[in-house]
Write a protein that holds these residues in place. Structure first.
Motif, PDB file in Angstrom:
ATOM      1  N   ILE A  88       0.649  -1.250  -0.014  1.00 45.14           N
ATOM      2  CA  ILE A  88      -0.014   0.130   0.022  1.00 45.14           C
ATOM      3  C   ILE A  88       0.942   1.354   0.186  1.00 45.14           C
ATOM      4  CG2 ILE A  88      -1.925   1.372   1.211  1.00 45.14           C
ATOM      5  CD1 ILE A  88      -2.535  -1.416   2.374  1.00 45.14           C
ATOM      6  N   SER A  89       1.898   1.245   0.766  1.00 46.46           N
ATOM      7  CA  SER A  89       2.827   2.463   0.823  1.00 46.46           C
ATOM      8  C   SER A  89       3.604   2.708  -0.422  1.00 46.46           C
ATOM      9  CB  SER A  89       3.966   2.286   1.753  1.00 46.46           C
ATOM     10  OG  SER A  89       3.692   1.783   3.051  1.00 46.46           O
ATOM     11  N   GLN A  90       3.960   1.532  -1.224  1.00 44.11           N
ATOM     12  CA  GLN A  90       4.621   1.645  -2.512  1.00 44.11           C
ATOM     13  C   GLN A  90       3.416   2.361  -3.303  1.00 44.11           C
ATOM     14  OE1 GLN A  90       7.712   1.192  -3.412  1.00 44.11           O
ATOM     15  NE2 GLN A  90       7.234   2.370  -4.965  1.00 44.11           N
ATOM     16  N   LYS A  91       2.220   1.782  -3.424  1.00 46.23           N
ATOM     17  CA  LYS A  91       1.329   2.303  -4.324  1.00 46.23           C
ATOM     18  C   LYS A  91       1.073   4.052  -4.004  1.00 46.23           C
ATOM     19  CE  LYS A  91      -2.919   1.131  -6.741  1.00 46.23           C
ATOM     20  NZ  LYS A  91      -3.819   0.192  -7.418  1.00 46.23           N
ATOM     21  N   ALA A  92       0.759   4.118  -2.745  1.00 48.17           N
ATOM     22  CA  ALA A  92       0.879   5.621  -2.531  1.00 48.17           C
ATOM     23  C   ALA A  92       1.775   6.417  -3.091  1.00 48.17           C
ATOM     24  CB  ALA A  92       0.750   5.750  -0.841  1.00 48.17           C
ATOM     25  N   LEU A  93       3.120   6.000  -3.071  1.00 46.78           N
ATOM     26  CA  LEU A  93       4.278   6.819  -3.562  1.00 46.78           C
ATOM     27  C   LEU A  93       4.039   6.809  -5.106  1.00 46.78           C
ATOM     28  CD1 LEU A  93       7.298   6.165  -1.404  1.00 46.78           C
ATOM     29  CD2 LEU A  93       5.382   7.749  -1.202  1.00 46.78           C
ATOM     30  N   LEU A 106       1.633   6.634  -6.768  1.00 44.88           N
ATOM     31  CA  LEU A 106       0.332   7.660  -7.399  1.00 44.88           C
ATOM     32  C   LEU A 106       0.559   9.124  -6.667  1.00 44.88           C
ATOM     33  CD1 LEU A 106      -2.654   5.164  -6.407  1.00 44.88           C
ATOM     34  CD2 LEU A 106      -1.756   5.875  -8.584  1.00 44.88           C
ATOM     35  N   GLU A 107       1.674   9.418  -6.598  1.00 47.27           N
ATOM     36  CA  GLU A 107       2.188  10.875  -5.938  1.00 47.27           C
ATOM     37  C   GLU A 107       1.443  11.296  -4.675  1.00 47.27           C
ATOM     38  OE1 GLU A 107       2.316  13.787  -9.191  1.00 47.27           O
ATOM     39  OE2 GLU A 107       3.188  12.352 -10.471  1.00 47.27           O
ATOM     40  N   MET A 108       1.246  10.360  -3.660  1.00 48.28           N
ATOM     41  CA  MET A 108       0.775  10.988  -2.551  1.00 48.28           C
ATOM     42  C   MET A 108       1.961  11.524  -1.751  1.00 48.28           C
ATOM     43  SD  MET A 108      -2.375  10.302  -2.534  1.00 48.28           S
ATOM     44  CE  MET A 108      -3.195   9.774  -3.967  1.00 48.28           C
ATOM     45  N   ASP A 109       1.725  12.470  -0.920  1.00 52.58           N
ATOM     46  CA  ASP A 109       3.174  13.369  -0.553  1.00 52.58           C
ATOM     47  C   ASP A 109       3.712  12.608   0.699  1.00 52.58           C
ATOM     48  OD1 ASP A 109       2.745  15.779  -1.871  1.00 52.58           O
ATOM     49  OD2 ASP A 109       0.708  15.269  -1.618  1.00 52.58           O
ATOM     50  N   GLY A 110       2.943  11.708   1.452  1.00 50.76           N
ATOM     51  CA  GLY A 110       3.616  11.180   2.684  1.00 50.76           C
ATOM     52  C   GLY A 110       2.947   9.797   2.946  1.00 50.76           C
ATOM     53  N   LEU A 111       3.397   9.165   4.155  1.00 48.23           N
ATOM     54  CA  LEU A 111       2.678   8.224   4.744  1.00 48.23           C
ATOM     55  C   LEU A 111       2.764   8.330   6.147  1.00 48.23           C
ATOM     56  CD1 LEU A 111       5.113   5.668   3.085  1.00 48.23           C
ATOM     57  CD2 LEU A 111       2.930   6.114   2.310  1.00 48.23           C
ATOM     58  N   MET A 112       1.697   7.912   6.806  1.00 51.16           N
ATOM     59  CA  MET A 112       1.400   7.906   8.363  1.00 51.16           C
ATOM     60  C   MET A 112       1.468   6.279   8.731  1.00 51.16           C
ATOM     61  SD  MET A 112      -0.800   9.913  10.892  1.00 51.16           S
ATOM     62  CE  MET A 112      -2.315   9.369  11.344  1.00 51.16           C
ATOM     63  N   VAL A 130      10.466   2.056  -3.422  1.00 47.74           N
ATOM     64  CA  VAL A 130      11.176   2.801  -4.764  1.00 47.74           C
ATOM     65  C   VAL A 130      10.615   4.052  -4.742  1.00 47.74           C
ATOM     66  CG1 VAL A 130      11.504   2.269  -6.914  1.00 47.74           C
ATOM     67  CG2 VAL A 130      11.143   0.289  -5.479  1.00 47.74           C
ATOM     68  N   LEU A 131      11.481   5.023  -4.915  1.00 47.26           N
ATOM     69  CA  LEU A 131      11.037   6.362  -5.123  1.00 47.26           C
ATOM     70  C   LEU A 131      11.203   6.671  -6.672  1.00 47.26           C
ATOM     71  CD1 LEU A 131      12.564   8.477  -2.303  1.00 47.26           C
ATOM     72  CD2 LEU A 131      10.287   7.326  -2.421  1.00 47.26           C
ATOM     73  N   ARG A 132       9.991   7.080  -7.356  1.00 50.30           N
ATOM     74  CA  ARG A 132      10.172   7.206  -8.711  1.00 50.30           C
ATOM     75  C   ARG A 132      10.016   8.889  -8.831  1.00 50.30           C
ATOM     76  NH1 ARG A 132       8.944   1.756  -9.950  1.00 50.30           N
ATOM     77  NH2 ARG A 132       7.209   1.243  -8.529  1.00 50.30           N
ATOM     78  N   GLN A 133      10.547   9.195 -10.279  1.00 49.73           N
ATOM     79  CA  GLN A 133      10.568  10.849 -10.371  1.00 49.73           C
ATOM     80  C   GLN A 133       9.312  11.072 -10.981  1.00 49.73           C
ATOM     81  OE1 GLN A 133      13.408  12.255 -10.265  1.00 49.73           O
ATOM     82  NE2 GLN A 133      15.025  10.504 -10.302  1.00 49.73           N
ATOM     83  N   LYS A 134       8.913  12.352 -10.937  1.00 51.83           N
ATOM     84  CA  LYS A 134       7.539  12.831 -11.259  1.00 51.83           C
ATOM     85  C   LYS A 134       7.606  13.158 -12.661  1.00 51.83           C
ATOM     86  CE  LYS A 134       5.616  13.797  -6.875  1.00 51.83           C
ATOM     87  NZ  LYS A 134       5.177  14.824  -5.857  1.00 51.83           N
ATOM     88  N   THR A 135       9.083  13.607 -13.169  1.00 50.65           N
ATOM     89  CA  THR A 135       9.195  13.894 -14.517  1.00 50.65           C
ATOM     90  C   THR A 135      10.402  13.237 -15.124  1.00 50.65           C
ATOM     91  OG1 THR A 135      10.239  15.744 -14.122  1.00 50.65           O
ATOM     92  CG2 THR A 135       8.050  16.071 -14.718  1.00 50.65           C
ATOM     93  N   GLY A 136      10.785  13.204 -16.334  1.00 51.58           N
ATOM     94  CA  GLY A 136      11.854  12.479 -16.792  1.00 51.58           C
ATOM     95  C   GLY A 136      12.715  13.245 -17.636  1.00 51.58           C
TER      96      GLY A 136
END
Ligand code: PEP
Ligand code: MN
Length: 370
Positions: free
Chosen positions: A216-221, A223-229, A260-266
């Motif tokens: 779920i955490s990976q999916k949140a990131l 989908l460009e969510m800004d953080g995790l609690m 895995v942190l992905r870039q928003k633009t390439g």
């Protein structure tokens, strides 16, 4: 839907370009030792910037552990002094707000059960007036985006400028592996409506169990969510609330390290290839819409023909045939069965609605829109 909420970036206490905001801590503050021990362990994880601990716990049935209230607030003050972490608690009443502010809590959050009630949200908003605290608004228990937006607007109208949303999933009647169904389309729509509003996903309350937290955490990131609690406890199995979903600070560190942190633009090359593909999609969407409009025109013609010959609108046999034929073609083309079922159902519902309106037009001798 439009909104007048404009969140500023001034109050940000984390660096979004480095790592998403991580808020961690136990579901509930239980003892001074548990609160401080957990906080010191969490403070060793560099991306953890804030410490959560429930002090007033909204329990579905009476008699369960309802939190320690004011007694636990000095422990959070110690957490702040000893670790430098920001502190966060849930507030559900005006008294909670004044006590939390009295003990210098940095972040207050409105829980999922409070956000379903505009009266409760309004009372909390009024208690917050004049304060510069950060406020996080959880999504309501039920999947109603308007309630979530409305709560954010009430907090904003009370003069609170640092607001974040927390996505903790929604109550759902169908069988699901989750405690609360994520329904990602809802936070995504919130992001579209309020692009500056940080959205923090709460995988713990979505999952209800440890083994789903990573995905779920990976999916949140993604989908460009800004953080995790994430709920973390020094001894999760013995936690007084939400034991099955809490993890140790060590497991949290491992989990965060595996994200895995992905870039928003390439690169420019990537962007230009992406633009080409997007242009193709735009063209295809245009064609799809034209075909749909044409299909509806023919549906209307059939509707008028049925009306003039006194034939019922819904023809079950024809609908059953359409469904099985289109499902077979669509699945052969590689389209997902449940996507096809939903799409065909939507098109069919619209066709029936239009034909019913055509039928009524004649009966009334005027348009049903009048
Ligand atoms: C919590 O964060 O511990 C909590 C009670 O959450 P929610 O309001 O999302 O159920
Ligand atoms: Mn909890």
């Amino acid at each position: 839907m439009t909104t007048k909420v404009h969140i500023s970036e001034e109050g940000r206490f984390w660096e979004p370009e480095k790592f998403p905001l991580i808020i961690a801590g136990p579901c509930s503050a239980e003892t001074e030792e548990q609160v401080l021990k957990t906080a010191h362990m969490l403070a060793k994880i560099p991306s953890v910037k804030a410490y959560r601990a429930g002090v007033w716990k909204p329990r579905t049935r009476p008699g369960a552990f309802e939190g320690l209230g004011e007694k636990a607030l000095p422990w959070l003050q110690k957490v702040k002094q000893e670790t430098g972490l920001k502190t966060a608690v849930e507030v559900a009443k005006p008294e909670h707000v004044s006590l939390a502010l009295k003990y210098d809590v940095d972040i207050l959050w409105l829980g999922a059960r409070s956000v379903v009630s505009p009266f409760v949200v309004q009372e909390i908003a009024e208690a917050l007036e004049g304060s510069s605290v950060t406020v996080m608004v959880k999504n309501p228990v039920i999947p109603d985006l308007n309630l979530w937006v409305g709560a954010i607007e009430r907090i904003y109208s009370a003069g609170i400028k640092n607001i974040m949303a927390i996505h903790r999933g929604f109550h759902y009647f169908e069988k699901s592996p989750f405690r609360n169904a994520p329904m990602w389309e809802i936070p995504i729509e919130l992001k579209r409506l309020m692009p500056q509003l940080p959205i923090v996903t709460d995988p713990s309350h979505i999952a209800g169990r440890r083994d789903l937290l990573q995905q779920i955490s990976q999916k949140a990131l993604d989908l460009e969510m800004d953080g995790l609690m994430i709920e973390s406890h020094e001894n999760p199995d013995c936690a007084l609330t939400d034991a099955a979903q809490q993890i140790t600070p060590e497991s949290l560190a491992k989990m965060l390290g595996d994200l895995v942190l992905r870039q928003k633009t390439g690169t420019p090359d990537f962007q230009s290839q992406l633009e080409k593909l997007r242009t193709e999609i735009d063209k295809l969407d245009g064609e799809l819409l034209q075909i749909l409009a044409k299909r509806m025109e023919i549906t209307d013609e059939i509707g008028a023909y049925k009306r003039d010959n006194n034939i019922t609108v819904l023809q079950m046999k024809r609908w059953a045939n359409i469904l099985s034929d289109r499902l077979s073609i669509g699945t052969h083309l590689g389209l997902n069965q449940s996507f096809l079922e939903d799409m065909l159902q939507l098109i069919h519902n619209e066709s029936i609605l239009r034909q019913t309106q055509i039928l009524n037009n004649k009966k009334d001798g005027k348009s049903s829109k009048d």
